[in-house]
Design a protein around this motif. Structure first.
Motif, PDB file in Angstrom:
ATOM      1  N   UNK A  10      36.108  56.405  70.375  1.00 19.95           N
ATOM      2  CA  UNK A  10      36.035  56.070  71.800  1.00 19.95           C
ATOM      3  C   UNK A  10      37.426  55.721  72.337  1.00 19.95           C
ATOM      4  N   UNK A  11      38.158  54.901  71.610  1.00 21.60           N
ATOM      5  CA  UNK A  11      39.485  54.503  72.063  1.00 21.60           C
ATOM      6  C   UNK A  11      40.429  55.694  72.117  1.00 21.60           C
ATOM      7  N   UNK A  12      40.358  56.560  71.128  1.00 19.62           N
ATOM      8  CA  UNK A  12      41.299  57.663  71.020  1.00 19.62           C
ATOM      9  C   UNK A  12      41.277  58.566  72.253  1.00 19.62           C
ATOM     10  N   UNK A  17      48.808  59.140  75.592  1.00 17.57           N
ATOM     11  CA  UNK A  17      50.230  58.998  75.276  1.00 17.57           C
ATOM     12  C   UNK A  17      50.413  58.885  73.767  1.00 17.57           C
ATOM     13  N   UNK A  18      49.655  57.994  73.149  1.00 11.55           N
ATOM     14  CA  UNK A  18      49.744  57.859  71.696  1.00 11.55           C
ATOM     15  C   UNK A  18      49.284  59.150  71.015  1.00 11.55           C
ATOM     16  N   UNK A  19      48.321  59.834  71.624  1.00 14.62           N
ATOM     17  CA  UNK A  19      47.866  61.113  71.071  1.00 14.62           C
ATOM     18  C   UNK A  19      48.977  62.153  71.043  1.00 14.62           C
ATOM     19  N   UNK A  20      49.775  62.188  72.107  1.00 12.33           N
ATOM     20  CA  UNK A  20      50.884  63.154  72.136  1.00 12.33           C
ATOM     21  C   UNK A  20      51.941  62.812  71.088  1.00 12.33           C
ATOM     22  N   UNK A 177      48.360  43.624  83.765  1.00 14.24           N
ATOM     23  CA  UNK A 177      47.030  44.217  83.925  1.00 14.24           C
ATOM     24  C   UNK A 177      46.147  43.999  82.695  1.00 14.24           C
ATOM     25  N   UNK A 178      46.740  44.109  81.509  1.00 21.13           N
ATOM     26  CA  UNK A 178      45.955  43.936  80.294  1.00 21.13           C
ATOM     27  C   UNK A 178      45.414  42.526  80.149  1.00 21.13           C
ATOM     28  N   UNK A 340      43.556  51.947  78.054  1.00 21.84           N
ATOM     29  CA  UNK A 340      44.664  52.667  78.672  1.00 21.84           C
ATOM     30  C   UNK A 340      45.949  51.846  78.677  1.00 21.84           C
ATOM     31  N   UNK A 341      45.816  50.534  78.764  1.00 22.20           N
ATOM     32  CA  UNK A 341      46.987  49.658  78.718  1.00 22.20           C
ATOM     33  C   UNK A 341      47.607  49.666  77.323  1.00 22.20           C
TER      34      UNK A 341
END
Length: 408
Positions: A10-12, A17-20, A177-178, A340-341
């Motif tokens: 779910x998080x992935x 950004x981290x995926x790239x 925001x986080x 997303x944060x």
């Protein structure tokens, strides 16, 4: 599919950004053969960072950085990832907590990634024999950076550390925001209480505090800010918040959130002033902002329920959430910062770890800012994932901004 893996899946999907970065790491393997030791909040977003580092070739050893922030099902899932060893456990004792820290250090990491400086503290006190093998580290949170800068000022810090917390992409998104959204959502989920119309006291108007204050105002709370810094107090006033000392705020507040990173914010001198049913919570890293130890010793009666300890003093009740620990993670329903944060913050961590590996041996011991190029890269990757394009300066504009000999 097990629940820990479901959480990670779910998080992935919300961490482009981290995926790239992971795709690049898988192709180029920049961390090949490196051992990384980590002490972070072990939950789904952290797990995606760990997977990314392992995909880059690292052997990763990780444990928690708070006794109540680990999600056991995620820790179990991490141990099924190739190259990852997780020792975190929720609700562990102090002895178990430090035993896990030392299991991570037993792997002789060359790079550390901390949230609160516990690995670095242990390395500089009880595990100094490992210091020659450390290339450098990264630190995630405000409290840890304060301590590291004190160490550096005293000449006690023995290797370079990247202050991930202090870069704009961390401060303006993760901290504001986080912390703002996750703290308030954890309080509402734990208590089922309405924020609208209530007096909500925010202790500290740093980046975390202003995030909490602004989000709370958006939910209709009547926000009071307490501060010790004249400029931050004035800023809070100019942004429309009531500003007063904690003793004055104690008599008004219905919900309290401490965000200072300092000790003794709500203590025995404030507790008798609190309204019956006041809710106390902490969004700072360590459980030192609310003097829970004093309440444990002096309350006439204590009632415990899931995530809430109620202390009865002279007939009125004080509710403390998550034992005074990080409310957004340590409450049973606390999920930590929004996905997303953390995509942005953990992208900074991954790229900073790569930077330390490539440059750490040429850096003297001390605390270093995240290179601006990394900060801008993370922002750019995020804009790309959102399909957002922006303008670029023309040659004329670049010249105008750098020239001194152009008159009015």
């Amino acid at each position: 599919m097990k629940s820990g893996q479901q959480k990670m899946d779910w998080a992935r999907q919300y961490m482009p950004v981290l995926g790239s970065i992971r795709r690049e790491f898988e192709e180029k393997r920049p961390l090949e053969g490196v051992t990384i030791g980590m002490a972070l909040h072990v939950e789904a977003k952290t797990a995606v960072l760990v997977e990314t580092l392992a995909a880059g070739g690292a052997e990763v050893y990780i444990t928690g950085c708070n006794p109540l922030s680990t999600q056991d099902d995620v820790a179990e899932a991490l141990n099924e990832v190739a190259g990852v060893h997780c020792y975190a456990k929720r609700a562990c004792s102090n002895e178990e907590y430090y035993a896990a820290i030392n299991r991570v250090l037993d792997a002789r990491p060359s790079i550390t990634i901390d949230d609160g400086m516990d690995l670095i503290f242990e390395l500089h006190t009880r595990r100094q024999d490992l210091l020659p093998g450390i290339i450098g580290g990264c630190e995630e949170t405000t409290t840890g950076i304060h301590r590291l800068r004190s160490m550096a000022d005293e000449g006690a810090l023995k290797f370079p550390v990247i202050a991930v917390n202090d870069t704009p992409m961390k401060r303006h998104f993760d901290n504001v925001h986080g912390t703002g959204e996750s703290s308030l959502s954890a309080i509402m989920a734990t208590t089922n209480c309405l924020l609208a119309g209530k007096y909500l006291v925010v202790a500290g108007y740093g980046y975390c505090g202003r995030g909490v204050a602004r989000k709370a105002r958006g939910l209709g709370a009547r926000v009071i800010v307490t501060e010790v810094d004249t400029r931050r107090a004035l800023e809070a006033h100019m942004e429309g918040f009531a500003v007063m000392p904690m003793e004055a705020a104690s008599a008004l507040g219905e919900i309290f959130i401490t965000t200072t990173g300092n000790t003794s914010i709500l203590t025995e001198r404030h507790f008798p002033l609190l309204r019956d049913g006041a809710i106390l919570s902490n969004a700072g890293h360590f459980n030192v902002e609310i003097d829970v130890e004093w309440l444990e010793k002096n309350a006439g009666d204590i009632e415990r329920r899931d995530g809430i300890d109620t202390y009865v003093l002279d007939g009125h009740k004080i509710h403390v959430l998550a034992e005074g620990r990080l409310v957004n993670l340590a409450t049973p329903k606390g999920m930590g910062h929004p996905i997303e944060v953390m995509d942005l913050s953990f992208a900074l961590q991954a790229l900073s770890a790569k930077y330390i590996l490539e440059n750490g041996k040429s850096l003297v011991a001390g605390v270093y800012d995240v290179p601006n190029a990394i900060d801008e890269e993370v922002a750019g990757r995020k804009l790309t994932s959102l399909g957002i394009t922006i303008d670029a300066l023309s040659e004329e504009q670049e010249h105008y901004m750098s020239a001194w000999d152009i008159g009015t």
